[in-house]
Design a protein around this motif. Structure first.
Motif, short mmCIF file in Angstrom:
data_model
loop_
_atom_site.label_atom_id
_atom_site.label_comp_id
_atom_site.label_asym_id
_atom_site.label_seq_id
_atom_site.Cartn_x
_atom_site.Cartn_y
_atom_site.Cartn_z
N ASP A 96 0.86 -1.18 0.00
CA ASP A 96 0.00 0.00 0.00
C ASP A 96 0.90 1.23 0.00
N VAL A 97 0.63 2.14 -0.92
CA VAL A 97 1.43 3.36 -1.02
C VAL A 97 0.65 4.52 -0.43
N ILE A 98 1.25 5.22 0.52
CA ILE A 98 0.61 6.39 1.11
C ILE A 98 1.48 7.62 0.84
N ASP A 99 0.83 8.76 0.76
CA ASP A 99 1.52 10.01 0.47
C ASP A 99 1.61 10.87 1.73
N TYR A 100 2.79 11.48 1.94
CA TYR A 100 2.98 12.45 3.01
C TYR A 100 3.27 13.81 2.38
N PRO A 101 2.76 14.89 2.97
CA PRO A 101 3.03 16.23 2.44
C PRO A 101 4.49 16.63 2.61
N LEU A 102 4.95 17.48 1.71
CA LEU A 102 6.30 18.04 1.76
C LEU A 102 6.21 19.56 1.88
N LEU A 103 7.35 20.17 2.18
CA LEU A 103 7.44 21.61 2.31
C LEU A 103 8.25 22.18 1.15
N CYS A 153 11.32 27.82 12.67
CA CYS A 153 11.28 26.47 12.12
C CYS A 153 9.92 26.26 11.45
N ILE A 154 9.96 25.83 10.18
CA ILE A 154 8.75 25.51 9.43
C ILE A 154 8.79 24.01 9.14
N SER A 155 7.80 23.27 9.62
CA SER A 155 7.85 21.81 9.51
C SER A 155 6.66 21.24 8.75
N THR A 156 6.85 20.05 8.22
CA THR A 156 5.78 19.27 7.61
C THR A 156 5.05 18.51 8.73
N PRO A 157 3.90 17.91 8.44
CA PRO A 157 3.25 17.08 9.46
C PRO A 157 4.13 15.92 9.95
N SER A 158 4.75 15.18 9.03
CA SER A 158 5.62 14.09 9.48
C SER A 158 6.84 14.64 10.19
N PRO A 198 3.06 27.94 18.42
CA PRO A 198 3.14 27.38 17.06
C PRO A 198 1.89 27.71 16.25
N LEU A 199 2.09 27.89 14.95
CA LEU A 199 0.98 28.13 14.03
C LEU A 199 0.88 26.95 13.06
N ILE A 200 -0.29 26.38 12.92
CA ILE A 200 -0.53 25.32 11.95
C ILE A 200 -1.36 25.90 10.82
N LEU A 201 -0.80 25.87 9.61
CA LEU A 201 -1.40 26.56 8.47
C LEU A 201 -1.81 25.57 7.39
N PRO A 202 -2.96 25.79 6.75
CA PRO A 202 -3.44 24.88 5.70
C PRO A 202 -2.68 25.07 4.40
N ALA A 203 -2.96 24.18 3.45
CA ALA A 203 -2.19 24.14 2.21
C ALA A 203 -2.38 25.38 1.35
N VAL A 238 3.02 24.44 1.52
CA VAL A 238 2.88 23.00 1.31
C VAL A 238 3.14 22.72 -0.17
N ALA A 239 4.07 21.83 -0.44
CA ALA A 239 4.49 21.57 -1.82
C ALA A 239 3.42 20.83 -2.61
N LYS A 240 3.46 21.02 -3.93
CA LYS A 240 2.57 20.26 -4.81
C LYS A 240 3.00 18.79 -4.80
N GLU A 241 4.30 18.55 -4.69
CA GLU A 241 4.80 17.18 -4.65
C GLU A 241 4.53 16.54 -3.28
N SER A 242 4.47 15.22 -3.28
CA SER A 242 4.36 14.45 -2.05
C SER A 242 5.43 13.37 -2.06
N VAL A 243 5.73 12.86 -0.88
CA VAL A 243 6.64 11.71 -0.79
C VAL A 243 5.79 10.47 -0.60
N ARG A 244 6.17 9.39 -1.27
CA ARG A 244 5.40 8.15 -1.24
C ARG A 244 6.13 7.11 -0.40
N PHE A 245 5.40 6.53 0.56
CA PHE A 245 5.95 5.45 1.38
C PHE A 245 5.20 4.16 1.06
#
Length: 266
Positions: A96-103, A153-158, A198-203, A238-245
């Motif tokens: 199963d391939v899942i996508d995580y957001p990137l910055l 520091c600006i972080s992704t969810p993961s 901390p501030l959590i901001l949408p895409a 939030v990047a258009k690209e995602s990383v696939r695991f």
């Protein structure tokens, strides 16, 4: 299936890599370091970050798997003694391939040039000499605050489980396409104020950090460090690209958090 292995530079990881190559050859997997479909990281989270950096130009074609031999394996699904399970599930194509957001990190310079980078975990901004960072922070072109402190520091969810967590940031489930801005030792007194949280901001939002003073600035993107002397501003989104695991077993995000930070043993 084509695969590649990225290995931590220690004898244990090297030995596991050799054993994994033998097992994958027996199921007719082809080693291809130039155009893999699966990238297997053997080591810790730093090794996975290195694998991501190496193959970030092929994210639509590559899925990552982690084998944990390091001190922290938040991105890893398997331990060294579970290689047979890993190989068996690869052979049966139970993936199963899942996508995580990137910055996406866009850097703008005083000469009009621009550079762009992708982060799996986070990007940070500091002064090079350790002096106070002074930056005007805007959200969607609306001025939010003038930050003074050690850095931002600006972080992704993961990546919220990495450096962001040590700064007191929130842990964010990677199913949210979001990013988080966390302060690094902000100055808050009767004269200077920041939001102090901390501030959590949408895409659909983006953060702009405009530098007030000329000087040398240090930017980190995951484990990569850059020094700039003509930096004008940084924009993060939030990047258009995602990383696939490639998920070969059920290991929910909060279970990973528990295993990494709470459980006595994995």
């Amino acid at each position: 299936m084509r695969y590649s292995v990225v290995v931590k530079t220690d004898s244990e990881s090297a030995a596991i890599s050799e054993l994994l190559h033998e097992k994958l050859e027996k199921i007719n997997f082809k080693r291809d370091d130039d155009a893999p479909e699966i990238v297997i990281s053997i080591g810790g989270d730093g090794t996975l970050l290195h694998a991501f950096s190496k193959y970030k130009s092929m994210l639509e074609k590559v899925a990552f798997i982690g084998v944990h031999t390091g001190h922290l394996g938040f991105y890893a699904d398997f331990r060294p003694h579970e290689l047979d399970i890993l190989v068996d599930r690869l052979a049966s194509n139970r993936i199963d391939v899942i996508d995580y957001p990137l910055l996406e990190v866009d850097l703008f310079f005083h000469d009009g040039s621009k550079d762009s980078k992708l982060a799996l975990n986070e990007a940070t901004l500091r002064t090079h000499d350790g002096s106070t960072l002074v930056s005007d922070v805007s959200i969607k072109e609306n001025h939010f605050e003038r930050f003074r402190g050690d850095g931002l520091c600006i972080s992704t969810p993961s990546g919220s489980t990495a450096y962001n967590k040590s700064l007191g940031g929130a842990l964010v489930h990677p199913s949210f396409r979001a990013m988080q801005m966390t302060e690094i030792a902000s100055i808050n007194n009767r004269v200077f104020r920041t939001v102090g949280a901390p501030l959590i901001l949408p895409a659909h939002h983006y953060i702009k950090m405009s530098l007030v003073n000329a000087g040398h600035y240090k930017v980190t993107v995951d484990t990569n460090h850059f020094l700039y002397d003509r930096l004008e501003r940084i924009e993060c989104r939030v990047a258009k690209e995602s990383v696939r695991f490639a998920r070969l077993r059920s290991l929910p995000f909060w279970q990973r958090v528990h295993n990494s930070f709470i459980a006595d043993k994995l």
